[in-house]
Design a protein around this motif. Structure first.
Motif, PDB file in Angstrom:
ATOM      1  N   GLN A  64      37.099 -85.042 -26.471  1.00 23.73           N
ATOM      2  CA  GLN A  64      37.660 -83.810 -27.025  1.00 23.73           C
ATOM      3  C   GLN A  64      36.585 -82.994 -27.740  1.00 23.73           C
ATOM      4  O   GLN A  64      36.506 -81.778 -27.562  1.00 23.73           O
ATOM      5  N   ALA A  68      35.329 -79.454 -26.411  1.00 18.85           N
ATOM      6  CA  ALA A  68      35.577 -78.305 -27.295  1.00 18.85           C
ATOM      7  C   ALA A  68      34.275 -77.543 -27.551  1.00 18.85           C
ATOM      8  O   ALA A  68      34.262 -76.304 -27.556  1.00 18.85           O
ATOM      9  N   TYR A  72      33.695 -73.598 -26.565  1.00 16.47           N
ATOM     10  CA  TYR A  72      33.284 -72.582 -27.534  1.00 16.47           C
ATOM     11  C   TYR A  72      31.838 -72.139 -27.343  1.00 16.47           C
ATOM     12  O   TYR A  72      31.286 -71.447 -28.189  1.00 16.47           O
ATOM     13  N   HIS A  85      39.516 -81.133 -21.342  1.00 17.26           N
ATOM     14  CA  HIS A  85      39.910 -81.048 -22.754  1.00 17.26           C
ATOM     15  C   HIS A  85      41.417 -81.256 -22.911  1.00 17.26           C
ATOM     16  O   HIS A  85      41.863 -82.038 -23.754  1.00 17.26           O
ATOM     17  N   PRO A 149      40.133 -74.352 -33.925  1.00 16.19           N
ATOM     18  CA  PRO A 149      39.055 -75.320 -34.179  1.00 16.19           C
ATOM     19  C   PRO A 149      39.239 -76.070 -35.503  1.00 16.19           C
ATOM     20  O   PRO A 149      38.885 -77.240 -35.600  1.00 16.19           O
ATOM     21  N   GLY A 152      41.843 -78.721 -34.765  1.00 17.12           N
ATOM     22  CA  GLY A 152      41.204 -79.740 -33.929  1.00 17.12           C
ATOM     23  C   GLY A 152      40.210 -80.574 -34.717  1.00 17.12           C
ATOM     24  O   GLY A 152      40.127 -81.792 -34.536  1.00 17.12           O
TER      25      GLY A 152
END
Length: 176
Positions: A64, A68, A72, A85, A149, A152
């Protein structure tokens, strides 16, 4: 606000839902009478299988994090990264459920030891952050650019802490 404009709740609604889930799990775990250690998935040593399932969740959390970072733009990306993801996150939550259910049902929320208290708090944080993130993902708009974010990151931090206070501790003190 112009006539006909629909006012959407900001990021506070998913945040409140996440806090509600975290607090609800903690209250349930604290108030119900723990059943004690029970069998998990037919294994005689539930703590051992829980440690390995939690280690799998931690591995998926690393996937993950890396995916991520690619999403990004912090790492190179490919077409398969968004699907990776999504599916690694789904699998992580799915694998975590038997562990969480056993923890809540058999052990409850405990504060008699600092490690166990931290573990209980981190478990509640993980599911609260997960719920908030899922609700935020389904909401369009600029206001979510920094909060997804954040949610997460909270979930990832919780998984790391959960692994350290459970599986890592188990492997060091009890064995495999």
């Amino acid at each position: 606000m112009e006539a006909g404009t629909v006012r959407r709740p900001g990021v506070w609604l998913p945040a409140v839902a996440g806090v509600g889930v975290a607090v609800g799990l903690g209250v349930y775990g604290r108030l119900h009478d723990p059943a004690g250690t029970t069998e998990l998935l037919g294994f005689l040593r539930p703590l051992s299988i829980k440690a390995w399932l939690a280690t799998s969740v931690a591995g998926l959390a690393v996937v993950q994090l890396v995916s991520a970072l690619a999403l990004y733009g912090k790492l190179p990306s490919a077409r398969w990264v968004p699907a990776t993801h999504r599916w690694s996150g789904r699998l992580a939550v799915l694998v975590s459920l038997p562990v969480a259910v056993h923890c809540l049902y058999a052990l409850g929320f405990r504060g008699d030891d600092p490690r166990v208290l931290a573990h209980s708090l981190l478990g509640c944080l993980f599911y609260g952050a997960f719920v908030a993130k899922m609700l935020l993902i389904s909401r369009p708009g600029e206001q979510r650019s920094w909060v997804i974010p954040l949610a997460g990151g909270l979930a990832l931090t919780a998984v790391a802490g959960l692994w350290l206070t459970s599986s890592f501790w188990f492997f060091l003190t009890v064995g495999r």
